[in-house]
Design a protein around this motif. Structure first.
Motif, mmCIF file in Angstrom:
data_model
loop_
_atom_site.group_PDB
_atom_site.id
_atom_site.type_symbol
_atom_site.label_atom_id
_atom_site.label_comp_id
_atom_site.label_asym_id
_atom_site.label_seq_id
_atom_site.Cartn_x
_atom_site.Cartn_y
_atom_site.Cartn_z
ATOM 1 N N ALA A 1 47.232 9.893 21.338
ATOM 2 C CA ALA A 1 46.610 10.685 22.404
ATOM 3 C C ALA A 1 46.965 12.163 22.265
ATOM 4 O O ALA A 1 48.134 12.532 22.287
ATOM 5 C CB ALA A 1 47.054 10.163 23.765
ATOM 6 N N GLU A 2 45.969 12.984 22.097
ATOM 7 C CA GLU A 2 46.144 14.442 22.093
ATOM 8 C C GLU A 2 47.201 14.884 21.085
ATOM 9 O O GLU A 2 48.032 15.733 21.369
ATOM 10 C CB GLU A 2 46.445 14.961 23.516
ATOM 11 N N GLU A 3 47.106 14.295 19.882
ATOM 12 C CA GLU A 3 47.992 14.750 18.803
ATOM 13 C C GLU A 3 47.515 16.106 18.310
ATOM 14 O O GLU A 3 48.299 17.020 18.099
ATOM 15 C CB GLU A 3 47.996 13.728 17.656
ATOM 16 N N GLY A 4 46.180 16.222 18.123
ATOM 17 C CA GLY A 4 45.604 17.483 17.646
ATOM 18 C C GLY A 4 44.519 17.963 18.584
ATOM 19 O O GLY A 4 44.047 17.232 19.460
ATOM 20 N N LEU A 5 44.095 19.217 18.382
ATOM 21 C CA LEU A 5 43.092 19.811 19.268
ATOM 22 C C LEU A 5 41.739 19.125 19.150
ATOM 23 O O LEU A 5 40.955 19.123 20.097
ATOM 24 C CB LEU A 5 42.951 21.309 18.958
ATOM 25 N N VAL A 6 41.447 18.533 17.971
ATOM 26 C CA VAL A 6 40.147 17.885 17.797
ATOM 27 C C VAL A 6 39.937 16.807 18.867
ATOM 28 O O VAL A 6 38.829 16.624 19.373
ATOM 29 C CB VAL A 6 40.010 17.285 16.375
ATOM 30 N N ASP A 7 40.997 16.116 19.233
ATOM 31 C CA ASP A 7 40.922 15.060 20.244
ATOM 32 C C ASP A 7 40.486 15.663 21.586
ATOM 33 O O ASP A 7 39.619 15.142 22.278
ATOM 34 C CB ASP A 7 42.305 14.395 20.357
ATOM 35 N N VAL A 8 41.090 16.795 21.925
ATOM 36 C CA VAL A 8 40.787 17.458 23.199
ATOM 37 C C VAL A 8 39.352 17.994 23.180
ATOM 38 O O VAL A 8 38.560 17.727 24.083
ATOM 39 C CB VAL A 8 41.785 18.601 23.446
ATOM 40 N N PHE A 9 38.993 18.727 22.109
ATOM 41 C CA PHE A 9 37.662 19.356 22.042
ATOM 42 C C PHE A 9 36.562 18.299 22.067
ATOM 43 O O PHE A 9 35.561 18.440 22.757
ATOM 44 C CB PHE A 9 37.527 20.196 20.764
ATOM 45 N N HIS A 10 36.769 17.257 21.283
ATOM 46 C CA HIS A 10 35.738 16.224 21.204
ATOM 47 C C HIS A 10 35.473 15.608 22.579
ATOM 48 O O HIS A 10 34.326 15.417 22.977
ATOM 49 C CB HIS A 10 36.143 15.120 20.232
ATOM 50 N N ASN A 11 36.531 15.288 23.298
ATOM 51 C CA ASN A 11 36.375 14.645 24.605
ATOM 52 C C ASN A 11 35.726 15.583 25.624
ATOM 53 O O ASN A 11 34.884 15.156 26.406
ATOM 54 C CB ASN A 11 37.727 14.143 25.112
ATOM 55 N N ILE A 12 36.116 16.847 25.589
ATOM 56 C CA ILE A 12 35.511 17.809 26.525
ATOM 57 C C ILE A 12 34.031 17.975 26.199
ATOM 58 O O ILE A 12 33.177 17.968 27.093
ATOM 59 C CB ILE A 12 36.255 19.165 26.458
ATOM 60 N N GLU A 13 33.724 18.088 24.897
ATOM 61 C CA GLU A 13 32.340 18.302 24.487
ATOM 62 C C GLU A 13 31.444 17.109 24.850
ATOM 63 O O GLU A 13 30.344 17.255 25.340
ATOM 64 C CB GLU A 13 32.324 18.524 22.976
ATOM 65 N N ARG A 14 31.964 15.915 24.597
ATOM 66 C CA ARG A 14 31.104 14.737 24.778
ATOM 67 C C ARG A 14 31.181 14.150 26.191
ATOM 68 O O ARG A 14 30.193 13.633 26.696
ATOM 69 C CB ARG A 14 31.497 13.664 23.772
ATOM 70 N N TYR A 15 32.365 14.226 26.800
ATOM 71 C CA TYR A 15 32.535 13.534 28.089
ATOM 72 C C TYR A 15 32.833 14.485 29.253
ATOM 73 O O TYR A 15 32.910 14.060 30.391
ATOM 74 C CB TYR A 15 33.670 12.507 27.996
ATOM 75 N N GLY A 16 33.071 15.769 28.928
ATOM 76 C CA GLY A 16 33.334 16.750 29.983
ATOM 77 C C GLY A 16 34.746 16.673 30.547
ATOM 78 O O GLY A 16 35.066 17.350 31.519
ATOM 79 N N VAL A 17 35.577 15.836 29.972
ATOM 80 C CA VAL A 17 36.969 15.716 30.441
ATOM 81 C C VAL A 17 37.907 15.633 29.234
ATOM 82 O O VAL A 17 37.474 15.365 28.123
ATOM 83 C CB VAL A 17 37.190 14.458 31.318
ATOM 84 N N ARG A 18 39.171 15.861 29.486
ATOM 85 C CA ARG A 18 40.180 15.771 28.428
ATOM 86 C C ARG A 18 40.519 14.288 28.167
ATOM 87 O O ARG A 18 40.224 13.428 28.982
ATOM 88 C CB ARG A 18 41.411 16.578 28.849
ATOM 89 N N PRO A 19 41.152 13.994 27.017
ATOM 90 C CA PRO A 19 41.347 12.585 26.644
ATOM 91 C C PRO A 19 42.068 11.731 27.692
ATOM 92 O O PRO A 19 41.624 10.616 28.002
ATOM 93 C CB PRO A 19 42.178 12.683 25.368
ATOM 94 N N ILE A 20 43.161 12.234 28.242
ATOM 95 C CA ILE A 20 43.930 11.404 29.180
ATOM 96 C C ILE A 20 43.177 11.270 30.507
ATOM 97 O O ILE A 20 43.200 10.215 31.151
ATOM 98 C CB ILE A 20 45.367 11.960 29.331
ATOM 99 N N GLU A 21 42.449 12.347 30.886
ATOM 100 C CA GLU A 21 41.585 12.254 32.081
ATOM 101 C C GLU A 21 40.509 11.193 31.867
ATOM 102 O O GLU A 21 40.220 10.387 32.757
ATOM 103 C CB GLU A 21 40.907 13.617 32.348
ATOM 104 N N ARG A 22 39.943 11.179 30.656
ATOM 105 C CA ARG A 22 38.888 10.193 30.354
ATOM 106 C C ARG A 22 39.445 8.773 30.386
ATOM 107 O O ARG A 22 38.831 7.862 30.949
ATOM 108 C CB ARG A 22 38.302 10.501 28.971
#
Ligand SMILES: [Zn+2]
Length: 475
Positions: free
Chosen positions: A231-252
């Motif tokens: 979970a949220e090891e790198g920024l790609v995880d954060v950006f991808h989730n915000i872009e596709r789901y509108g929320v950060r990984p742990i929020e999702r």
């Protein structure tokens, strides 16, 4: 009449890690079959007759360490010539594309077995008696965990094996990964004779759709199994989730009902304070891998803050350095320099992060993590060669974190069975195992050098243009 028992360890500095964190100088531990019968101070005298008496010679007797997160196959790439053949990755995503995903598509069942063998030996000889591994081998999925289980059993340690389900190419492949976990859980988790259990592993939220998350959660619930995810090891995880789901990984993950006390979040480097609140609220745990975070240059998670909030954090190695003492030492140091505060973690807190905290996140704190009557007999004896200052009840945690290393571990007992004594593994021929593993690695490296390709096409879910590199695969 004296009670007959299997093992009596005497003359030790016994670090119990029980609720009172009691330490007994001149202490003893009595083991019968797979259980601890008594832990105490002084000499039990004629109360017990043991089949085997072990003189700890004033060494440190403590519970075996538990590793919150590892990848045995990570060991197969140590110092590989592949690193010289590629454009050096400049960030976390390129690390995956050019190194780990180039490797994992080439992994065979034999590689998985060899990795589990050398990794288990390394854990055993340095005092780690239980681990949580996950393997990514997209071209060797069905049955791979059985091959690994065989290796772990040959060494004789305890562990959790899982397959890293990912949808980076297709949902179908993700489902096959989850099913392999389910198969292994069904085979092992309700069998009390098995030291190796199963769990569900998902790669990361940027390679997993809501459907796969929900499927994994349902299966875990059905079998009362653990779930874990990077979970949220790198920024790609954060950006991808915000872009596709509108929320950060742990929020999702919270939104889709994935999080809970059965979930171990690995890394949590990029999390916001709001996301830490979510982790706290849901009772999820965090596996911290300081040395891997440094190697991959991904950043430093807010571990001291998490612990102050009451989040349970344990130490893992992420498949990098298997010696728990190196991982504890790094954990102890990195948060001091990062926070410019030398008080930030105590040696005791760090030892807890490699024992009781991990037992809690594995839901085995009723049987492991401390030396107490009734618990399983996973015990190690450390005989440090040249401690510069006295090792006693007052100083022992400071020595565990600042002085000792894996080579100081002398004796390892797992489930009441002595698997290492006088620094010699008794369960298998280590030299022979090493030669075998090196042969397997040479074949793997040959394949990697001749066939290895960057794996750019990584996200089945969305394929954002910014993730592609239109570069040739090799230097
Ligand atoms: Zn990992």
């Amino acid at each position: 009449m004296a009670e007959k028992v299997s093992i009596l360890i005497k003359n030790g500095l016994v670090v119990t890690m029980d609720n009172k964190r009691r330490v007994f100088e001149e202490g003893y531990v009595v083991i019968d079959e797979d259980r601890i019968v008594e832990v105490g101070k002084g000499d039990p005298g004629s109360k017990y007759v043991a089949e085997e008496v072990i003189d700890a010679e004033h060494g440190v007797v403590m519970p075996g360490f538990l590793c919150a997160h590892t990848h045995f196959y990570g060991a197969l790439l140590r110092a590989s010539p592949w690193f010289a053949k590629i454009h050096p990755p400049t960030d976390f995503m390129q690390n995956l594309q050019r190194i780990w995903w180039a490797l994992d598509v080439l992994l065979t069942y034999e590689d998985a077995y060899a990795a589990a063998l050398i990794g288990s030996i390394d854990f055993a000889r340095t005092g780690t008696t239980m681990f949580f591994d996950n393997i990514s081998s997209p071209n060797a999925i069905e049955g791979v965990l059985d091959h690994m289980e065989k290796a772990v059993n040959e060494v004789g340690i305890r562990g959790i094996l899982s397959f890293e389900a990912t949808q980076r190419r297709s949902l179908e492949e993700g489902i096959r990964g989850v099913r392999e976990n389910e198969r292994f859980i069904k085979k092992n988790n309700s069998d009390p004779s098995k030291l190796v259990k199963g769990a569900i592993y998902l790669h990361a939220s940027f390679t997993v759709s809501d459907d796969l998350f929900i499927m994994a959660k349902d299966i875990a619930k059905k079998y009362n199994a653990l779930l874990s995810i990077h979970a949220e090891e790198g920024l790609v995880d954060v950006f991808h989730n915000i872009e596709r789901y509108g929320v950060r990984p742990i929020e999702r993950m919270e939104k889709i009902g994935f999080l809970g006390p059965d979930v171990i979040l690995v890394h949590v480097v990029q999390a916001t304070d709001d996301e830490l609140e979510i982790i706290k609220r849901t009772g999820a745990h965090v596996a911290h891998n300081a040395m891997s975070n440094m190697l991959n240059a991904v950043g430093v998670p807010k571990v001291p803050k998490m612990m102050k909030m009451g989040i349970n954090v344990g130490i893992g190695n992420d498949g990098y350095i298997f010696d728990v003492f190196e991982n504890m030492r790094t954990t102890y140091l990195i948060h001091k320099v990062w926070n410019l505060d030398p008080r930030i973690l105590t040696p005791l807190e760090v030892v807890e992060m490699a024992t009781v905290n991990v037992a809690k996140m594995f839901h085995v704190d009723n049987i492991l993590g401390s030396l107490e009557p009734g618990k399983k007999a996973d015990v190690i004896i450390i005989k440090p060669e040249l401690p510069p200052t006295p090792v006693n009840a007052e100083t022992v945690y400071g020595h565990i974190v600042n002085t000792f290393n894996g080579r100081d571990v002398d004796t390892v007992i797992v489930n009441g069975r002595i698997i290492m004594k006088d620094k010699k593994i008794l369960t298998l021929d280590v030299e022979k195992a090493k030669e075998y593993v090196h042969k397997v690695v040479e074949k793997l490296w040959d394949r990697l050098i001749s066939k290895g390709e960057y794996q750019l096409d990584v996200l089945e879910l969305v394929r954002p243009k910014w993730i592609y590199e239109m570069k040739p695969s090799r230097k």
